[in-house]
Design a protein around this motif. Structure first.
Motif, PDB file in Angstrom:
ATOM      1  N   LEU A   1      -3.191  -2.214 -11.850  1.00 45.20           N
ATOM      2  CA  LEU A   1      -3.917  -1.101 -11.215  1.00 45.20           C
ATOM      3  C   LEU A   1      -5.198  -1.549 -10.512  1.00 45.20           C
ATOM      4  O   LEU A   1      -5.457  -1.106  -9.388  1.00 45.20           O
ATOM      5  CB  LEU A   1      -4.204   0.003 -12.230  1.00 45.20           C
TER       6      LEU A   1
ATOM      7  N   ASN B   1       2.492   1.657  -3.437  1.00 42.79           N
ATOM      8  CA  ASN B   1       1.516   2.129  -4.415  1.00 42.79           C
ATOM      9  C   ASN B   1       1.201   3.609  -4.222  1.00 42.79           C
ATOM     10  O   ASN B   1       1.049   4.346  -5.197  1.00 42.79           O
ATOM     11  CB  ASN B   1       0.234   1.288  -4.345  1.00 42.79           C
TER      12      ASN B   1
ATOM     13  N   ALA C   1      -5.908  -1.421  -1.783  1.00 43.15           N
ATOM     14  CA  ALA C   1      -6.131  -0.181  -1.026  1.00 43.15           C
ATOM     15  C   ALA C   1      -7.469  -0.219  -0.292  1.00 43.15           C
ATOM     16  O   ALA C   1      -7.588   0.306   0.817  1.00 43.15           O
ATOM     17  CB  ALA C   1      -6.072   1.017  -1.962  1.00 43.15           C
ATOM     18  N   ARG C   2      -8.480  -0.844  -0.913  1.00 48.16           N
ATOM     19  CA  ARG C   2      -9.824  -0.904  -0.319  1.00 48.16           C
ATOM     20  C   ARG C   2      -9.981  -2.035   0.690  1.00 48.16           C
ATOM     21  O   ARG C   2     -10.937  -2.047   1.471  1.00 48.16           O
ATOM     22  CB  ARG C   2     -10.874  -1.090  -1.412  1.00 48.16           C
TER      23      ARG C   2
ATOM     24  N   ASN D   1      -4.089  -3.089  -7.333  1.00 52.11           N
ATOM     25  CA  ASN D   1      -3.650  -2.055  -6.392  1.00 52.11           C
ATOM     26  C   ASN D   1      -4.847  -1.390  -5.718  1.00 52.11           C
ATOM     27  O   ASN D   1      -4.846  -1.153  -4.503  1.00 52.11           O
ATOM     28  CB  ASN D   1      -2.815  -0.992  -7.105  1.00 52.11           C
ATOM     29  N   ALA D   2      -5.876  -1.085  -6.510  1.00 48.12           N
ATOM     30  CA  ALA D   2      -7.080  -0.454  -5.955  1.00 48.12           C
ATOM     31  C   ALA D   2      -7.791  -1.406  -4.996  1.00 48.12           C
ATOM     32  O   ALA D   2      -8.266  -0.991  -3.931  1.00 48.12           O
ATOM     33  CB  ALA D   2      -8.019  -0.030  -7.082  1.00 48.12           C
ATOM     34  N   GLN D   3      -7.852  -2.673  -5.349  1.00 42.98           N
ATOM     35  CA  GLN D   3      -8.464  -3.689  -4.480  1.00 42.98           C
ATOM     36  C   GLN D   3      -7.703  -3.776  -3.163  1.00 42.98           C
ATOM     37  O   GLN D   3      -8.311  -3.844  -2.092  1.00 42.98           O
ATOM     38  CB  GLN D   3      -8.454  -5.026  -5.204  1.00 42.98           C
TER      39      GLN D   3
ATOM     40  N   ASP E   1       2.583   6.773  -7.034  1.00 41.25           N
ATOM     41  CA  ASP E   1       1.536   7.576  -7.677  1.00 41.25           C
ATOM     42  C   ASP E   1       1.934   9.057  -7.602  1.00 41.25           C
ATOM     43  O   ASP E   1       1.401   9.818  -6.809  1.00 41.25           O
ATOM     44  CB  ASP E   1       0.192   7.328  -6.987  1.00 41.25           C
TER      45      ASP E   1
ATOM     46  N   ARG F   1       0.833  -1.201   0.000  1.00 44.26           N
ATOM     47  CA  ARG F   1       0.000   0.000   0.000  1.00 44.26           C
ATOM     48  C   ARG F   1       0.871   1.255   0.000  1.00 44.26           C
ATOM     49  O   ARG F   1       0.596   2.215  -0.732  1.00 44.26           O
ATOM     50  CB  ARG F   1      -0.931   0.005   1.211  1.00 44.26           C
TER      51      ARG F   1
END
Length: 168
Positions: free
Chosen positions: A113, A56, A120-121, A116-118, A60, A53
């Motif tokens: 990506l 990532n 983060a959530r 990565n979003a998964q 960004d 996390r």
């Protein structure tokens, strides 16, 4: 400086920028393949998820975005310049590099990506978060590494041909 010399200089500069940018991206992906992911894999689930996390979030940024997109644009422009400059063999290699770099972008958009979003959530169940992330993310990254490394080789060939072949 004549128009021809100016054009050749611009073609050379674009080709060098594409090569350096693609090389940096290949190196970044390769570093993840051989050190970052294996190193994180040696830790517990919480360490792995927290570190990914943080990585990532850190990556960004504008500089990474400039390199990521800039290498793509420079490679496409270099291919078009080789074609318009009357270097068909160099153009074929540059278009090959462009297609391979495009593959790395597609894999990033469709695999890395979203994962990565998964991540983060994902909540605080680090075991579940890691299980849904690690293997698929690494497989996508291997494809990106191979695509960029092969694109880099194709750009190397383009550079050699560009230097040997006078513009038509």
């Amino acid at each position: 400086m004549t128009r021809s010399t100016t054009g050749t200089t611009a073609q050379s500069a674009t080709l060098v920028a594409a090569t350096v940018g693609t090389g940096l991206m290949a190196g970044l992906y390769f570093a993840f393949d051989i050190s970052v992911i294996p190193g994180l894999g040696r830790g517990d689930d919480e360490t792995y998820v927290t570190a990914m996390r943080n990585i990532n979030d850190a990556i960004d940024n504008g500089l990474f975005g400039l390199l990521f997109v800039g290498a793509f644009i420079a490679t496409g422009v270099a291919a078009a310049q080789q074609q318009r400059g009357g270097r068909p063999q160099a153009a074929r290699w540059a278009w090959t590099a462009f297609a391979l770099y495009t593959l790395s972008l597609v894999v990033t958009a469709l695999v890395n990506l979203p994962l990565n979003a998964q991540l983060a959530r994902a909540g605080s169940d680090f075991t579940v978060a890691r299980a849904g992330f690690g293997t698929r993310w690494r497989a996508g990254n291997v494809v990106r590494t191979l695509a960029c490394a092969t694109a880099l080789a194709a750009l190397g060939r383009t550079l050699a041909l560009h230097g040997r072949t006078p513009a038509a």
